[in-house]
Design an enzyme around this catalytic site. Structure first.
Site, PDB file in Angstrom:
ATOM      1  CB  SER A  52      -1.867  -6.930  -0.659  1.00 24.82           C
ATOM      2  OG  SER A  52      -0.484  -6.880  -0.355  1.00 24.82           O
ATOM      3  CE  LYS A 120       0.818  -3.982   7.242  1.00 24.70           C
ATOM      4  NZ  LYS A 120      -0.637  -4.164   7.088  1.00 24.70           N
ATOM      5  CD  GLU A 189      -4.743   0.448   2.793  1.00 22.11           C
ATOM      6  OE1 GLU A 189      -4.281  -0.360   3.625  1.00 22.11           O
ATOM      7  OE2 GLU A 189      -5.221   0.096   1.695  1.00 22.11           O
TER       8      GLU A 189
HETATM    9  O1  KIV Z   1      -1.212  -6.046   2.694  1.00 19.63           O
HETATM   10  C1  KIV Z   1      -0.664  -5.017   2.282  1.00 19.63           C
HETATM   11  O2  KIV Z   1      -0.075  -4.971   1.190  1.00 19.63           O
HETATM   12  C2  KIV Z   1      -0.732  -3.838   3.133  1.00 19.63           C
HETATM   13  C3  KIV Z   1      -0.287  -2.544   2.520  1.00 19.63           C
HETATM   14  C4  KIV Z   1      -1.348  -2.022   1.646  1.00 19.63           C
HETATM   15  C5  KIV Z   1       0.121  -1.570   3.554  1.00 19.63           C
HETATM   16  O3  KIV Z   1      -1.151  -3.912   4.234  1.00 19.63           O
END
Ligand code: KIV
Length: 271
Positions: A52, A120, A189
């Site tokens: 993000s 992740k 999400e």
């Molecule tokens: O990139 C991010 O901030 C995320 C969150 C929304 C879980 O993956």
């Protein structure tokens, strides 16, 4: 006698213990040293260096443009500030899909060049070979299911996912597959709350939600959204804890006035 308060670092094992105990896990994003230091000192359990950053730091419309080098820059900045929280860095779009060797190389670069605790990535069965290969190198992996922003062009919308039975079943199967592969946690999400709760009950690993209801094992929000720095983005799941946009604009406005009126700097603020 010196009073020395020892900081106990959060580990993946500690997150599993928290799930077993029923203690909810708090997670927030950070992308830079100064913010990460504040978030860590406030006591959050997990800091996500999310892709993000593409939106909130770089001003892109989607998460797709951010590069591995840019994620490494953000990750390394955050890790330098963090003493307690577990740090997770997102693998960006195009660095792990469809090629498990490339996925492993990307994850190794993140671990070596940022010193983060884990990575992740988004997806279930489609990326399972990449997940397995990264895990085989001893790198902890957090999964991400439900709304997957890197697949926005496939979905066509940021609306709630898995409302239909087929998608709900696939999400549950994917969550089990990620658990079986050895992921230490999963982010869910923007899915119905009852489905979030079901998934959290079906898998033993912690399930951390963003718009997945209160029945999961923890919650994550984007720091700029919960502090009210971003102003346009207002999904139902977002609780704003502050209106920093107004505070920042107010402070900057005062500074401008003080400069224009020659009130700043005063006698004490110069050499
Ligand atoms: O990139 C991010 O901030 C995320 C969150 C929304 C879980 O993956």
């Amino acid at each position: 006698m010196s009073v020395h308060k020892e900081i106990r670092k959060v580990t993946t094992a500690r997150l599993s213990e928290m799930k077993l105990r029923g203690e909810k896990i708090s997670m927030l994003t950070s992308y830079d040293f100064s913010m990460a230091q504040l978030v860590d000192e406030a006591g959050v359990d997990v800091i996500l260096v999310g892709d993000s950053a593409s939106n909130v730091m770089a001003g892109n419309q989607t998460t797709l443009p951010i590069t591995l080098d840019q994620m490494i820059y953000h990750g390394a900045s955050v890790v330098k500030a963090v003493k307690r929280a577990l740090v997770v860095v997102d693998l960006p779009f195009g660095t792990y899909q469809g090629n498990s060797r490339k996925a492993l190389n990307s994850a190794i670069r993140i671990m070596k060049e940022t010193a983060a605790d884990s990575v992740k990535l988004e997806g279930g069965s489609e990326v399972i070979k990449s997940v397995q290969r990264i895990l085989s190198a001893g790198i902890p992996v957090m999964g991400h299911l439900g709304l997957m922003p890197q697949s926005i062009h496939k979905f066509g919308t940021y609306a709630v996912r898995a409302k239909e039975e087929a998608e709900e079943k696939k999400l549950i199967d994917d969550a089990k597959m990620l658990e079986q592969a050895g992921c230490f946690a999963i982010v869910l999400e923007k899915i119905p709350a009852q489905l979030g709760k079901r998934v959290a009950e079906k898998v033993k690993i912690p399930v951390i939600g963003i718009g997945a209801g209160g029945g999961v094992d923890g919650q994550v929000l984007v720091i700029h959204d919960m502090l009210g720095i971003t102003q346009q983005f207002s999904p139902r799941f977002l609780r704003r804890y502050h209106n920093l946009a107004a505070e920042i604009k107010g402070a900057v406005g005062n500074y401008i006035n003080d400069v224009k009126s020659s009130d700043f700097p005063n006698e004490k603020e110069q050499y």
